[in-house]
Design an enzyme around this catalytic site. Sequence first.
Site, PDB file in Angstrom:
ATOM      1  N   ASP A 139       0.819  -1.231   0.000  1.00 23.54           N
ATOM      2  CA  ASP A 139       0.000   0.000   0.000  1.00 23.54           C
ATOM      3  C   ASP A 139       0.841   1.265   0.000  1.00 23.54           C
ATOM      4  OD1 ASP A 139      -2.256  -1.696   0.285  1.00 23.54           O
ATOM      5  OD2 ASP A 139      -1.863  -1.786   2.432  1.00 23.54           O
ATOM      6  N   LYS A 178       2.267   2.108  -5.078  1.00 22.05           N
ATOM      7  CA  LYS A 178       3.002   1.598  -6.252  1.00 22.05           C
ATOM      8  C   LYS A 178       2.231   1.865  -7.540  1.00 22.05           C
ATOM      9  CE  LYS A 178       3.210  -2.496  -4.379  1.00 22.05           C
ATOM     10  NZ  LYS A 178       2.750  -2.195  -3.015  1.00 22.05           N
ATOM     11  N   GLY A 204      -3.997  -4.353  -4.403  1.00 24.10           N
ATOM     12  CA  GLY A 204      -4.945  -3.341  -4.837  1.00 24.10           C
ATOM     13  C   GLY A 204      -4.153  -2.126  -5.281  1.00 24.10           C
ATOM     14  N   HIS A 205      -4.084  -1.914  -6.590  1.00 20.13           N
ATOM     15  CA  HIS A 205      -3.302  -0.789  -7.101  1.00 20.13           C
ATOM     16  C   HIS A 205      -4.263   0.272  -7.642  1.00 20.13           C
ATOM     17  CE1 HIS A 205       0.496  -3.483  -7.633  1.00 20.13           C
ATOM     18  NE2 HIS A 205       0.109  -3.335  -6.387  1.00 20.13           N
ATOM     19  N   GLN A 219       2.195  -6.092  -3.010  1.00 21.83           N
ATOM     20  CA  GLN A 219       2.538  -6.137  -1.572  1.00 21.83           C
ATOM     21  C   GLN A 219       3.852  -5.384  -1.330  1.00 21.83           C
ATOM     22  OE1 GLN A 219       1.631  -9.561  -2.965  1.00 21.83           O
ATOM     23  NE2 GLN A 219      -0.358  -8.640  -2.765  1.00 21.83           N
TER      24      GLN A 219
HETATM   25  P1  IMP Z   1      -2.579 -12.833   2.027  1.00 25.72           P
HETATM   26  O1  IMP Z   1      -1.627 -12.297   1.016  1.00 25.72           O
HETATM   27  O2  IMP Z   1      -4.031 -12.619   1.646  1.00 25.72           O
HETATM   28  O3  IMP Z   1      -2.289 -14.257   2.382  1.00 25.72           O
HETATM   29  O4  IMP Z   1      -2.375 -11.995   3.390  1.00 25.72           O
HETATM   30  C1  IMP Z   1      -1.193 -12.086   4.159  1.00 25.72           C
HETATM   31  C2  IMP Z   1      -0.838 -10.728   4.766  1.00 25.72           C
HETATM   32  O5  IMP Z   1      -0.451  -9.837   3.726  1.00 25.72           O
HETATM   33  C3  IMP Z   1      -2.000 -10.034   5.494  1.00 25.72           C
HETATM   34  O6  IMP Z   1      -1.461  -9.282   6.569  1.00 25.72           O
HETATM   35  C4  IMP Z   1      -2.546  -9.075   4.445  1.00 25.72           C
HETATM   36  O7  IMP Z   1      -3.218  -7.975   5.026  1.00 25.72           O
HETATM   37  C5  IMP Z   1      -1.253  -8.658   3.759  1.00 25.72           C
HETATM   38  N1  IMP Z   1      -1.462  -8.241   2.364  1.00 25.72           N
HETATM   39  C6  IMP Z   1      -1.701  -9.021   1.295  1.00 25.72           C
HETATM   40  N2  IMP Z   1      -1.802  -8.285   0.180  1.00 25.72           N
HETATM   41  C7  IMP Z   1      -1.590  -7.018   0.541  1.00 25.72           C
HETATM   42  C8  IMP Z   1      -1.522  -5.785  -0.194  1.00 25.72           C
HETATM   43  O8  IMP Z   1      -1.651  -5.725  -1.416  1.00 25.72           O
HETATM   44  N3  IMP Z   1      -1.272  -4.662   0.538  1.00 25.72           N
HETATM   45  C9  IMP Z   1      -1.075  -4.702   1.887  1.00 25.72           C
HETATM   46  N4  IMP Z   1      -1.122  -5.822   2.604  1.00 25.72           N
HETATM   47  C10 IMP Z   1      -1.374  -6.977   1.934  1.00 25.72           C
END
Ligand code: IMP
Length: 430
Positions: A13, A16, A40-41, A225
């Site tokens: 977040d 990017k 989420g971009h 991420q």
């Molecule tokens: P997962 O990727 O859904 O398995 O989540 C694992 C961890 O990564 C959790 O803490 C999510 O909130 C975090 N996470 C996954 N994708 C994002 C992203 O695009 N932005 C911020 N945090 C993310």
Amino acid sequence: MPLDIIVGAQWGDEGKGRVVDLLAAQADLVARYNGGDNAGHTVTVGEKTFKLHLIPSGIIHPHTVGLIGNGVVVNPATLIAEMEMLAAAGIDVSPQRLRLSFAAHLITPAHRALDQAQESARGKGQIGTTLRGIGPAYTSKVSRQGLRLLDLLDRIAFQNVLRSHIDEVNRILTALYNAPALDPEPLVAEFDRYAEKLAPYICDVSALLSESLAHGQRVLAEGAQGTLLDLDHGTYPFVTSSNPTAPGALVGLGLGLGSAERVIGVTKAFQTRVGAGPFPTEVTGDLALRLRGSGQNPWDEYGTTTGRPRRVGWLDMVLLRYAARINGLTESALTKLDILSGLPTIQICVAYRDGDKIYSDLPYGPSHISPFQAIYEDLPGWDVDLKEVRRWADLPVQARAYILRIEELSGVPVRLVSVGPERAQVIDLT
Ligand code: IMP
């Protein structure tokens, strides 16, 4: 071989999407290399705001080709919905403009059901996943039972592969988690429609990229991420299941060493995180509300994918130095500097304290930071609204001092500063 890699230098977040959107203006191809629709971009162009989860945000530029690499896990339902959303907004998403790696793995409804069941079973120890099936899909991949986009090309064989995948997950769901089983037949029919729709898009992305680079085309690798969510290098176990860090771009796109030119670490001017896990510079109360925003604006600190309020805090330079090292950052793009306007003092974490020990670098990586207290340096804030500033010289002296201190403490030059969500709201320091 001009490959530029954009990585999140924090917990995701960082903004990017808007940096990709800017750099994509000079790129021929833009490629996602990790994660799935957990990302989420957000890109704002004039009146329009695009929230993309899977398709590279660079596709919004009409001259680019968007690619999804082998390191990505693809939920075909999300992908097709996103293709339709873009097409409705007048963006061409034909197979000439969007290519999918045959080696990317699929996320199925069974993976999502498993993510949900596993998170519920964790109780207080929840990771706070996005429940998009990311972990289970990568688990299938690593245990060599995954379903790949290539498999969709043989539609009859795929039906049987999908049935046995759902049968297997059903056994786990019912026996281990007391969760309801999924009915395979509607899913088999659903995936058959996906296969028909996606087949023309599937290709060898690795070969396509290598050839394009050899012909001097510019490739932008779009990380999802962030560094601190990296499976190997993040705050394990509070991480995602892929490698968002820059070396992940090479594996996740099938490119050799030596392709990369610039590695751009996108860094928010303060720190945020969604989900559970350590966060030494976290703040609460009025300051947290001030940094997070009310949720009325697209840029407020609420998850693009889940809508969850993000945890917020001061910029952590111990972690940023670590991100610079792990990624080999050549430059930083500093986002959301405008949000700090009006704060009397800005704090910046320069080291950690643990009892009588002081650490200015991480002794055992970031998964070990829970017991640490942040040691701050106080910098004076500024009152001026930065949204209209476009030149370094027009920034208040305190904002310049903040940027210079970030450069000094990270050892990485700041090349771009964003002061608002619009394409034009940037200060180019190159
Ligand atoms: P997962 O990727 O859904 O398995 O989540 C694992 C961890 O990564 C959790 O803490 C999510 O909130 C975090 N996470 C996954 N994708 C994002 C992203 O695009 N932005 C911020 N945090 C993310």
